[in-house]
Design a protein around this motif. Structure first.
Motif, PDB file in Angstrom:
ATOM      1  N   MET A  36     -43.344  44.598  14.812  1.00 27.85           N
ATOM      2  CA  MET A  36     -42.507  43.624  14.088  1.00 27.85           C
ATOM      3  C   MET A  36     -41.193  44.239  13.601  1.00 27.85           C
ATOM      4  SD  MET A  36     -43.768  40.633  13.949  1.00 27.85           S
ATOM      5  CE  MET A  36     -42.970  39.831  12.566  1.00 27.85           C
ATOM      6  N   GLN A  37     -41.121  45.580  13.544  1.00 25.43           N
ATOM      7  CA  GLN A  37     -39.946  46.218  12.939  1.00 25.43           C
ATOM      8  C   GLN A  37     -38.649  45.805  13.620  1.00 25.43           C
ATOM      9  OE1 GLN A  37     -39.986  50.362  12.257  1.00 25.43           O
ATOM     10  NE2 GLN A  37     -41.953  50.382  11.214  1.00 25.43           N
ATOM     11  N   GLY A  38     -38.692  45.782  14.977  1.00 26.19           N
ATOM     12  CA  GLY A  38     -37.485  45.473  15.727  1.00 26.19           C
ATOM     13  C   GLY A  38     -36.980  44.055  15.482  1.00 26.19           C
ATOM     14  N   TYR A  39     -37.867  43.187  14.997  1.00 29.45           N
ATOM     15  CA  TYR A  39     -37.484  41.787  14.839  1.00 29.45           C
ATOM     16  C   TYR A  39     -37.158  41.431  13.392  1.00 29.45           C
ATOM     17  CZ  TYR A  39     -39.233  41.632  19.535  1.00 29.45           C
ATOM     18  OH  TYR A  39     -39.410  41.893  20.852  1.00 29.45           O
ATOM     19  N   TYR A  40     -36.981  42.440  12.547  1.00 31.45           N
ATOM     20  CA  TYR A  40     -36.755  42.188  11.125  1.00 31.45           C
ATOM     21  C   TYR A  40     -35.561  41.265  10.851  1.00 31.45           C
ATOM     22  CZ  TYR A  40     -37.124  43.433   6.155  1.00 31.45           C
ATOM     23  OH  TYR A  40     -37.286  43.408   4.806  1.00 31.45           O
ATOM     24  N   PRO A  41     -34.407  41.424  11.576  1.00 28.08           N
ATOM     25  CA  PRO A  41     -33.265  40.538  11.277  1.00 28.08           C
ATOM     26  C   PRO A  41     -33.551  39.075  11.579  1.00 28.08           C
ATOM     27  CG  PRO A  41     -32.582  42.350  12.691  1.00 28.08           C
ATOM     28  CD  PRO A  41     -34.066  42.405  12.627  1.00 28.08           C
ATOM     29  N   LEU A  42     -34.619  38.789  12.336  1.00 28.88           N
ATOM     30  CA  LEU A  42     -34.915  37.393  12.687  1.00 28.88           C
ATOM     31  C   LEU A  42     -35.184  36.548  11.449  1.00 28.88           C
ATOM     32  CD1 LEU A  42     -37.097  37.634  15.899  1.00 28.88           C
ATOM     33  CD2 LEU A  42     -34.675  37.173  15.671  1.00 28.88           C
ATOM     34  N   PHE A  43     -35.557  37.179  10.339  1.00 32.89           N
ATOM     35  CA  PHE A  43     -35.817  36.402   9.130  1.00 32.89           C
ATOM     36  C   PHE A  43     -34.582  35.632   8.660  1.00 32.89           C
ATOM     37  CE2 PHE A  43     -39.631  39.010   8.661  1.00 32.89           C
ATOM     38  CZ  PHE A  43     -40.539  38.012   8.332  1.00 32.89           C
ATOM     39  N   THR A  44     -33.390  36.142   8.941  1.00 30.63           N
ATOM     40  CA  THR A  44     -32.208  35.324   8.647  1.00 30.63           C
ATOM     41  C   THR A  44     -31.698  34.644   9.905  1.00 30.63           C
ATOM     42  OG1 THR A  44     -30.785  37.223   8.954  1.00 30.63           O
ATOM     43  CG2 THR A  44     -31.392  36.690   6.716  1.00 30.63           C
ATOM     44  N   ALA A  45     -31.897  35.288  11.072  1.00 26.29           N
ATOM     45  CA  ALA A  45     -31.317  34.725  12.296  1.00 26.29           C
ATOM     46  C   ALA A  45     -32.010  33.422  12.694  1.00 26.29           C
ATOM     47  CB  ALA A  45     -31.410  35.737  13.426  1.00 26.29           C
ATOM     48  N   ILE A  46     -33.353  33.358  12.548  1.00 26.16           N
ATOM     49  CA  ILE A  46     -34.066  32.137  12.965  1.00 26.16           C
ATOM     50  C   ILE A  46     -33.629  30.919  12.136  1.00 26.16           C
ATOM     51  CG2 ILE A  46     -36.332  30.998  13.029  1.00 26.16           C
ATOM     52  CD1 ILE A  46     -37.505  33.558  14.049  1.00 26.16           C
ATOM     53  N   PRO A  47     -33.657  30.994  10.787  1.00 31.30           N
ATOM     54  CA  PRO A  47     -33.213  29.795  10.057  1.00 31.30           C
ATOM     55  C   PRO A  47     -31.761  29.432  10.329  1.00 31.30           C
ATOM     56  CG  PRO A  47     -33.710  31.584   8.520  1.00 31.30           C
ATOM     57  CD  PRO A  47     -34.196  32.006   9.854  1.00 31.30           C
ATOM     58  N   LEU A  48     -30.895  30.448  10.520  1.00 31.73           N
ATOM     59  CA  LEU A  48     -29.497  30.126  10.825  1.00 31.73           C
ATOM     60  C   LEU A  48     -29.399  29.410  12.163  1.00 31.73           C
ATOM     61  CD1 LEU A  48     -27.463  33.292   9.759  1.00 31.73           C
ATOM     62  CD2 LEU A  48     -27.272  31.003   8.847  1.00 31.73           C
ATOM     63  N   ALA A  49     -30.092  29.951  13.172  1.00 30.25           N
ATOM     64  CA  ALA A  49     -30.060  29.316  14.493  1.00 30.25           C
ATOM     65  C   ALA A  49     -30.613  27.908  14.399  1.00 30.25           C
ATOM     66  CB  ALA A  49     -30.865  30.142  15.484  1.00 30.25           C
ATOM     67  N   ALA A  50     -31.727  27.747  13.650  1.00 26.56           N
ATOM     68  CA  ALA A  50     -32.344  26.432  13.539  1.00 26.56           C
ATOM     69  C   ALA A  50     -31.410  25.434  12.858  1.00 26.56           C
ATOM     70  CB  ALA A  50     -33.654  26.538  12.769  1.00 26.56           C
ATOM     71  N   THR A  51     -30.618  25.911  11.894  1.00 22.02           N
ATOM     72  CA  THR A  51     -29.650  25.030  11.232  1.00 22.02           C
ATOM     73  C   THR A  51     -28.726  24.392  12.260  1.00 22.02           C
ATOM     74  OG1 THR A  51     -29.607  26.547   9.366  1.00 22.02           O
ATOM     75  CG2 THR A  51     -27.823  24.953   9.500  1.00 22.02           C
ATOM     76  N   PHE A  52     -28.112  25.257  13.089  1.00 23.29           N
ATOM     77  CA  PHE A  52     -27.095  24.746  14.004  1.00 23.29           C
ATOM     78  C   PHE A  52     -27.725  23.994  15.170  1.00 23.29           C
ATOM     79  CE2 PHE A  52     -25.232  28.663  12.071  1.00 23.29           C
ATOM     80  CZ  PHE A  52     -24.459  27.976  11.152  1.00 23.29           C
ATOM     81  N   ILE A  53     -28.851  24.501  15.675  1.00 20.09           N
ATOM     82  CA  ILE A  53     -29.506  23.805  16.786  1.00 20.09           C
ATOM     83  C   ILE A  53     -29.973  22.428  16.308  1.00 20.09           C
ATOM     84  CG2 ILE A  53     -31.509  23.823  18.322  1.00 20.09           C
ATOM     85  CD1 ILE A  53     -31.288  26.857  18.386  1.00 20.09           C
ATOM     86  N   GLY A  54     -30.552  22.386  15.122  1.00 21.60           N
ATOM     87  CA  GLY A  54     -31.033  21.110  14.583  1.00 21.60           C
ATOM     88  C   GLY A  54     -29.913  20.095  14.461  1.00 21.60           C
ATOM     89  N   LEU A  55     -28.760  20.555  13.942  1.00 21.31           N
ATOM     90  CA  LEU A  55     -27.640  19.626  13.774  1.00 21.31           C
ATOM     91  C   LEU A  55     -27.095  19.161  15.116  1.00 21.31           C
ATOM     92  CD1 LEU A  55     -25.778  21.229  10.760  1.00 21.31           C
ATOM     93  CD2 LEU A  55     -26.800  18.971  10.845  1.00 21.31           C
ATOM     94  N   LEU A  56     -27.103  20.069  16.108  1.00 16.74           N
ATOM     95  CA  LEU A  56     -26.619  19.680  17.442  1.00 16.74           C
ATOM     96  C   LEU A  56     -27.584  18.691  18.091  1.00 16.74           C
ATOM     97  CD1 LEU A  56     -25.277  22.913  19.165  1.00 16.74           C
ATOM     98  CD2 LEU A  56     -23.996  20.873  18.553  1.00 16.74           C
ATOM     99  N   LEU A  57     -28.890  19.010  18.030  1.00 13.26           N
ATOM    100  CA  LEU A  57     -29.880  18.151  18.694  1.00 13.26           C
ATOM    101  C   LEU A  57     -30.021  16.800  17.991  1.00 13.26           C
ATOM    102  CD1 LEU A  57     -32.742  20.579  19.739  1.00 13.26           C
ATOM    103  CD2 LEU A  57     -30.836  19.711  21.082  1.00 13.26           C
ATOM    104  N   SER A  58     -29.665  16.740  16.717  1.00 15.48           N
ATOM    105  CA  SER A  58     -29.801  15.460  16.007  1.00 15.48           C
ATOM    106  C   SER A  58     -28.876  14.402  16.593  1.00 15.48           C
ATOM    107  CB  SER A  58     -29.517  15.647  14.524  1.00 15.48           C
ATOM    108  OG  SER A  58     -28.157  15.942  14.335  1.00 15.48           O
ATOM    109  N   LYS A  59     -27.862  14.850  17.365  1.00 15.31           N
ATOM    110  CA  LYS A  59     -26.981  13.877  18.035  1.00 15.31           C
ATOM    111  C   LYS A  59     -27.720  13.226  19.214  1.00 15.31           C
ATOM    112  CE  LYS A  59     -22.976  15.668  16.098  1.00 15.31           C
ATOM    113  NZ  LYS A  59     -23.551  15.828  14.779  1.00 15.31           N
ATOM    114  N   ILE A  60     -28.756  13.917  19.727  1.00 10.16           N
ATOM    115  CA  ILE A  60     -29.496  13.390  20.881  1.00 10.16           C
ATOM    116  C   ILE A  60     -30.619  12.470  20.414  1.00 10.16           C
ATOM    117  CG2 ILE A  60     -30.860  13.991  22.921  1.00 10.16           C
ATOM    118  CD1 ILE A  60     -29.468  16.741  22.827  1.00 10.16           C
ATOM    119  N   GLY A  61     -31.490  13.003  19.540  1.00 15.95           N
ATOM    120  CA  GLY A  61     -32.620  12.187  19.094  1.00 15.95           C
ATOM    121  C   GLY A  61     -32.788  12.276  17.592  1.00 15.95           C
TER     122      GLY A  61
END
Lengths: 500, 160
Positions: free
Chosen positions: A1-26
């Motif tokens: 898990m050590q190598g993936y430590y930055p994902l704790f901020t990267a995943i929610p950030l990515a989800a923020t933008f992906i969610g807002l983009l996909l909300s235009k579709i469905g």
């Protein structure tokens, strides 16, 4: 898990933008993205419990020049609290937020807030801490005013101004530390400060940090924003703010700074204990007079954070025996975890009551346990747990803090802690009597139980209240002992710099 | 000179024709300068944020001179939102790609020869992503404030 430590901020950030983009579709896409992202984060945070302390170099840059992420027992506890509670709050939001418009924007802000809080917890860099603190704070200002009613906007504005002052104080503190040590890397700053000692400049930094982080943690002289801001937000956000945000941005940051960067100090210890006692008493007394379900819970949050602060204050005192300091610290951290569980449970309960009845006014509620058995029962469990009734989790943490205070020779503070425990029981009995028991008003005859998506998180949290209480000795060994060792030992934290 | 539609000449919208004519001349230069600041961010002072602000200023000048309708036709709120999110996402993707070399945000592209335009690895790409994000965000904020301002002034008029 050590190598993936930055994902704790990267995943929610990515989800923020992906969610807002996909909300235009469905329409439902934002729900799906938020649910998946928080579920992954919750699983990851639990897996992190089994890791040993390490350091992560962002971009491969060597410390102290590059940004460093630090992981130790304290980060592990906070990550679990943040990510598990936020996952449950998202499940609750799936149904609850249908009463609001602009759901994708809500999820966007929610995920940004998680990114900010996770960032504060994982970072080992002072300026990075400030940036993530601001991300979480700004998202929370917007979420408090999300309903866009007059009172909500007023609360949000008040929160914005006071939060802005707090952030400025923190930034000034960081700037001073940088001018003293010439570094922003936390373990490096800690090493430099060992040589410098507590000069007047460092004392000023401490004052700025206590003000800044104290305001985020809402200790009593800095608490004015919380009783307005927390009730105004939508219920899952209230649960996040009271359950997690004040701990991640306030208490955690104070712990990290005082224990690891600046080092244990008697003056800071006595200030923290005084602030803790003041918070406990003042907010406890104010809570009794409240007629608004959520407002009472908000005052109770300030009061309960007083317990955490008083425990931390005792642990910060270098003149207290190590065993007592460790006990106080275990109590404080355990109470922090417990408070996150039962306060988010109670706020979610208030949300499901409001969802079905349309009011939070205790005067207009009553007898709901017959109409909403699951919500009522879980709300009762939460109330008993927070009031410190055995065998629930709140009993143990309060007991440990009180024992530590008395063993440390602080009889008056110990007595205050006992009396405030009684006060807590008083206002939660009032809450129970006025909302759940007593006669059912005619208007509420047609009330039904909240939908499954809303009762599920309640049941999980209530089960956690019981489980943490019953399994206390196990939890003690596994989780809290690690955090306690990591916290009291400043050298271990400084060594992270060499180890990575 | 920037070519703008005929109805732009409508004297009832925006500012006087002197301002409009000057904006026609200046706009191209502003946008070019913004793009220059973004693309040379890794070599000279500036970068994604500074260049993005200049690009957004170009749009804001357009709005001030010709009125809101034209600016919104050039970049509507949906377009601004998509651009905004994709800019941020692109930046994050660059960070994620660093994992191929073992670290988040690792500069994994060949750094090239110093002081050449195509050098410094991922930094110019990051600048471009940030520029998209900053341009669209600032433009969206400006539009939101201007719409809110008009809403408020209408509210005051009604009360009077």
């Amino acid at each position: 898990m050590q190598g993936y430590y930055p994902l704790f901020t990267a995943i929610p950030l990515a989800a923020t933008f992906i969610g807002l983009l996909l909300s235009k579709i469905g329409k439902r896409m934002a729900d799906v993205v938020a649910f998946l992202a928080t579920a992954i984060l919750a699983v990851m945070s639990v897996l992190m419990l089994f890791e040993s302390p390490f350091m992560y170099k962002v971009g491969g840059w060597l410390p102290p020049w590059g940004i460093m992420l630090a992981f130790d027992g304290l980060s592990a506890v906070l990550l679990v609290v943040i990510n598990v509670i936020s996952f449950l709050a998202i499940i609750f939001s799936l149904k609850y937020m249908t009463t609001y418009t602009a759901k994708p924007k809500y999820y966007g802000l929610f995920l940004l807030m998680i990114a900010g809080m996770n960032g504060v917890v994982i970072t080992g860099d002072l300026f990075n801490l400030y940036v993530f603190l601001e991300i979480a704070s700004i998202a929370s200002y917007a979420l408090v005013g999300f309903g866009c009613e007059r009172e909500e906007l007023e609360a949000s504005f008040k929160y914005l101004i006071l939060g802005g002052i707090a952030s400025t104080a923190v930034l000034f503190g960081i700037a001073f530390l940088y001018s003293i040590t010439g570094s922003l890397n936390m373990p490096d700053v800690a090493q430099q400060l060992e040589l410098v000692g507590i000069t007047r400049a460092v004392a000023f930094v401490i004052a700025l940090f206590i003000m800044g982080f104290g305001l985020k943690a809402s200790a009593v002289p800095f608490h004015a924003w919380l009783p307005d801001a927390h009730p105004s937000a939508p219920a899952p956000i209230s649960a996040m703010l009271s359950g997690v945000l004040i701990k991640a941005l306030g208490v955690y940051a104070i712990m990290r700074m005082m224990f690891h960067v600046i080092g244990r100090n008697e003056l800071v210890a006595s200030i923290m204990m005084f602030l803790g006692a003041l918070s406990m008493v003042v907010a406890g007394l104010l809570a009794i007079g409240q007629d608004d379900f959520k407002r009472m819970l908000a005052y109770s949050s300030i009061s309960q954070m007083g317990y955490v602060l008083i425990g931390l204050g005792l642990a910060l005192n270098p003149n207290v025996a190590t065993t007592v300091a460790a006990l106080a610290l275990i109590g404080a951290i355990f109470h922090l975890v417990n408070h996150a569980v039962f306060k988010s449970l109670l706020f979610l309960c208030s949300g499901s009551v409001e969802y079905r009845t349309g009011t939070r006014d205790l005067g207009k509620l009553g007898g709901l346990i017959r109409k909403m058995p699951v919500t009522g029962a879980t709300c009762s469990i939460g109330s008993l747990a927070i009031a410190g009734i055995p065998p629930f989790n709140g009993f143990w943490s309060k007991l440990i803090i009180i024992i530590a205070l008395i063993q440390g020779g602080y009889m008056i503070y110990g007595t205050i802690a006992v009396v405030v425990g009684f006060l807590t029981l008083v206002y939660f009995i009032k809450l129970q009597r006025e909302a759940l028991f007593g006669p059912l008003p005619e208007k509420l005859e047609g009330v039904r139980e909240a939908p499954f998506a809303m009762t599920l998180p309640l049941v999980i949290l209530a089960a956690l209240c019981v489980a943490l209480g019953i399994a206390y000795p196990l939890v003690d060994r596994q989780l809290l002992y690690a955090a306690q060792e990591a916290i009291l030992d400043k050298v271990a934290f400084m060594n992270l710099l060499m180890g990575g | 000179m920037v070519n703008l539609p005929d109805e732009v000449g409508d004297p009832t919208k925006g500012m006087t024709s002197i301002v409009k004519t000057i904006v026609r001349f200046v706009l191209g230069i502003v946008i070019m300068f913004g793009a220059y600041i973004v693309l040379y961010g890794h070599l000279t002072p500036g970068g994604g944020f500074a260049g993005g602000v200049i690009l957004a200023c170009g749009y804001i000048t357009l709005t001030l001179a010709f009125g809101r309708e034209l600016a919104l036709r050039k970049m509507g709120d949906t377009a601004a939102s998509i651009l905004d999110n994709s800019g941020a996402l692109a930046f994050l993707v660059i960070g994620f790609l660093g994992f191929t070399g073992g670290y988040f945000f690792l500069n994994f592209i060949d750094h090239g020869q110093t002081f050449r335009l195509f050098s410094a690895g991922i930094i110019p790409l990051c600048n471009i992503a940030i520029a998209f994000k900053v341009t669209s965000s600032l433009f969206a904020i400006f539009m939101a404030l201007s719409i809110f301002g008009r809403f408020m002034s209408r509210l005051v008029e009604e009360e009077e």
